[in-house]
Design a protein around this motif. Structure first.
Motif, mmCIF file in Angstrom:
data_model
loop_
_atom_site.group_PDB
_atom_site.id
_atom_site.type_symbol
_atom_site.label_atom_id
_atom_site.label_comp_id
_atom_site.label_asym_id
_atom_site.label_seq_id
_atom_site.Cartn_x
_atom_site.Cartn_y
_atom_site.Cartn_z
ATOM 1 N N ILE A 190 -2.370 1.203 8.500
ATOM 2 C CA ILE A 190 -2.081 1.277 7.231
ATOM 3 C C ILE A 190 -3.192 0.770 6.360
ATOM 4 C CG2 ILE A 190 -1.010 -0.897 6.731
ATOM 5 C CD1 ILE A 190 -0.011 2.318 4.859
ATOM 6 N N ALA A 191 -3.948 1.608 5.414
ATOM 7 C CA ALA A 191 -5.336 1.275 4.923
ATOM 8 C C ALA A 191 -5.185 1.636 3.509
ATOM 9 C CB ALA A 191 -6.385 2.027 5.700
ATOM 10 N N LEU A 193 0.908 -1.127 0.215
ATOM 11 C CA LEU A 193 -0.124 -0.106 -0.028
ATOM 12 C C LEU A 193 0.908 1.171 -0.080
ATOM 13 C CD1 LEU A 193 -2.542 -0.947 2.923
ATOM 14 C CD2 LEU A 193 -3.040 -0.779 0.154
ATOM 15 N N PRO A 194 0.352 2.308 -0.541
ATOM 16 C CA PRO A 194 1.104 3.503 -0.634
ATOM 17 C C PRO A 194 0.792 4.455 0.704
ATOM 18 C CG PRO A 194 -0.766 3.710 -1.709
ATOM 19 C CD PRO A 194 -0.923 2.266 -1.440
ATOM 20 N N ILE A 195 1.850 5.213 0.778
ATOM 21 C CA ILE A 195 1.687 6.387 1.646
ATOM 22 C C ILE A 195 1.446 7.690 0.882
ATOM 23 C CG2 ILE A 195 2.896 8.013 3.317
ATOM 24 C CD1 ILE A 195 1.901 5.565 4.837
ATOM 25 N N ALA A 196 0.461 8.009 0.786
ATOM 26 C CA ALA A 196 0.289 9.569 -0.057
ATOM 27 C C ALA A 196 0.080 10.641 0.890
ATOM 28 C CB ALA A 196 -1.192 9.266 -0.794
ATOM 29 N N CYS A 197 1.262 11.587 0.879
ATOM 30 C CA CYS A 197 1.375 12.499 1.717
ATOM 31 C C CYS A 197 0.749 13.884 1.159
ATOM 32 C CB CYS A 197 2.879 12.748 2.069
ATOM 33 S SG CYS A 197 3.389 14.159 3.136
ATOM 34 N N VAL A 198 0.414 14.660 2.164
ATOM 35 C CA VAL A 198 -0.303 16.024 1.800
ATOM 36 C C VAL A 198 0.953 16.972 1.292
ATOM 37 C CG1 VAL A 198 -2.171 15.996 3.390
ATOM 38 C CG2 VAL A 198 0.136 16.797 4.083
ATOM 39 N N SER A 227 4.266 10.219 -2.999
ATOM 40 C CA SER A 227 3.664 9.031 -2.776
ATOM 41 C C SER A 227 4.439 7.877 -2.902
ATOM 42 C CB SER A 227 2.290 8.906 -3.760
ATOM 43 O OG SER A 227 1.488 7.793 -3.514
ATOM 44 N N ALA A 228 4.508 6.813 -2.130
ATOM 45 C CA ALA A 228 5.368 5.728 -2.270
ATOM 46 C C ALA A 228 4.603 4.435 -1.745
ATOM 47 C CB ALA A 228 6.680 5.987 -1.699
ATOM 48 N N SER A 229 4.941 3.317 -2.422
ATOM 49 C CA SER A 229 4.348 2.143 -1.928
ATOM 50 C C SER A 229 5.225 1.337 -1.407
ATOM 51 C CB SER A 229 3.908 1.191 -3.026
ATOM 52 O OG SER A 229 2.561 1.950 -3.746
ATOM 53 N N ALA A 230 4.908 0.583 -0.273
ATOM 54 C CA ALA A 230 5.654 -0.259 0.511
ATOM 55 C C ALA A 230 4.781 -1.322 0.956
ATOM 56 C CB ALA A 230 6.106 0.412 1.722
#
Length: 199
Positions: free
Chosen positions: A167-168, A84-89, A93-96
């Motif tokens: 994480i979702a 899943l990615p972390i999509a930052c404000v 964005s990066a998947s891990a």
């Protein structure tokens, strides 16, 4: 002249050796602990001591009562993996690859349903990024919504939310709460303030 100045400040986006001088470029999403950027460190959140305390335990509150689970308890439960990615404000964005306990399993463990809403609280008490978030039932029921304990096969780095984080799928990073301390399942979670913790 202004165009030249802006180009100089952002040139690192496309010319990798100049990345360190790209002052206005978006953050490199892979530049950080465990190969993933962070925008709020444990030190910045003021949680270093609490997050590494030997007596840390997740407080799990639900219709069936309150229980406390140590990290060892959580690791002994059925573990699931999700990419899943972390999509930052901030614009990156990066998947891990994350693994941990499904939130729906924790919901049912304390007497809730697998699609009950869950209110999430962090060890972080204040700051620019808030310390709680709400997971609607549709997220709780999803296979990939986890209380993550590892990242890329390793224990979470402290700056990525050790000892546990949310994480979702399809959630902005600010709602992927780090340094989780408490989950409230069911009707008690409804109406809680929907704020978050930094990516």
């Amino acid at each position: 002249m202004a165009t030249l100045a802006l180009t100089a400040l952002t040139v690192g986006q496309t010319i990798t050796p100049l990345r360190t001088v790209a002052l206005l470029a978006p953050r490199d999403p892979f530049d950080g602990p465990q190969g993933l950027a962070v925008n709020k460190t444990a030190r910045g959140a003021g949680v270093e001591e609490l997050a590494t305390a030997e007596d840390w335990a997740l407080e799990l509150v639900g219709p069936g009562g309150t229980t406390h689970l140590t990290r060892a308890d959580l690791l002994a439960m059925s573990q699931h993996e999700a990419v899943l990615p972390i999509a930052c404000v901030e614009g990156w964005s990066a998947s891990a690859r994350w693994s941990g306990v499904r939130i729906r399993d924790l919901a049912t463990l304390c007497g809730g349903r697998a699609d009950d809403p869950v209110h999430v609280e962090s060890l972080q008490e204040a700051g620019t990024f808030y310390a709680t978030s709400d997971l609607p039932g549709s997220y709780v029921a999803h296979d990939d919504t986890l209380l993550a304990l590892t990242l890329a096969g390793e224990d979470l780095d402290l700056d990525h939310g050790f000892p546990a984080r949310i994480i979702a799928p399809n959630r902005p990073g600010v709602l992927q709460t780090k340094w989780v301390s408490r989950l409230v399942v069911g009707s008690a979670a409804v109406g809680s303030a929907a704020v978050g913790s930094a990516a």
